[in-house]
Design a protein around this motif. Sequence first.
Motif, mmCIF file in Angstrom:
data_model
loop_
_atom_site.group_PDB
_atom_site.id
_atom_site.type_symbol
_atom_site.label_atom_id
_atom_site.label_comp_id
_atom_site.label_asym_id
_atom_site.label_seq_id
_atom_site.Cartn_x
_atom_site.Cartn_y
_atom_site.Cartn_z
ATOM 1 N N HIS A 68 34.318 -9.108 45.202
ATOM 2 C CA HIS A 68 33.799 -10.380 43.800
ATOM 3 C C HIS A 68 34.799 -11.183 44.042
ATOM 4 N N THR A 69 34.112 -11.920 43.401
ATOM 5 C CA THR A 69 34.693 -13.952 43.412
ATOM 6 C C THR A 69 35.206 -14.037 42.424
ATOM 7 N N HIS A 70 36.286 -14.701 43.037
ATOM 8 C CA HIS A 70 37.028 -15.433 40.923
ATOM 9 C C HIS A 70 36.592 -16.053 41.030
ATOM 10 N N HIS A 71 35.209 -17.000 41.278
ATOM 11 C CA HIS A 71 34.691 -18.653 41.203
ATOM 12 C C HIS A 71 33.658 -18.487 40.623
ATOM 13 N N LYS A 72 33.507 -18.244 39.906
ATOM 14 C CA LYS A 72 32.500 -18.561 38.757
ATOM 15 C C LYS A 72 31.562 -19.205 38.719
ATOM 16 N N THR B 237 32.238 -24.579 36.684
ATOM 17 C CA THR B 237 32.627 -23.550 37.118
ATOM 18 C C THR B 237 33.884 -22.709 36.235
ATOM 19 N N SER C 252 37.504 -19.339 36.799
ATOM 20 C CA SER C 252 38.041 -18.714 37.536
ATOM 21 C C SER C 252 38.168 -17.919 37.398
ATOM 22 N N ASP D 194 45.907 -16.600 43.247
ATOM 23 C CA ASP D 194 45.282 -17.037 42.331
ATOM 24 C C ASP D 194 45.477 -18.774 42.314
ATOM 25 N N TRP E 199 41.425 -22.909 49.850
ATOM 26 C CA TRP E 199 42.014 -21.687 49.179
ATOM 27 C C TRP E 199 42.346 -20.564 49.648
#
Length: 76
Positions: A2-6, A25, A27, A61, A72
Amino acid sequence: MHTHHKSYQPYVSPFDPCKPMIEKTYSTPPHLYIGFQPPNLPQFTPMEALRAGTLWKAFYDPWYGPYEKKNWGVPS
């Protein structure tokens, strides 16, 4: 993985007087994707852990403002 940034595309009204935001965006926190903490997670060094706010790299995070350069990686 999964990515934490959507991101998502909000509705843009044709009558909105402001310049539209095409993409927004956000997080999500890393602990949402880890059920139980697995053994032997990679750890930061003690000094890096103090800067990151966590000992485990999987739970790191960072938050960046909209005008900050995004790094990142490991906190410096």
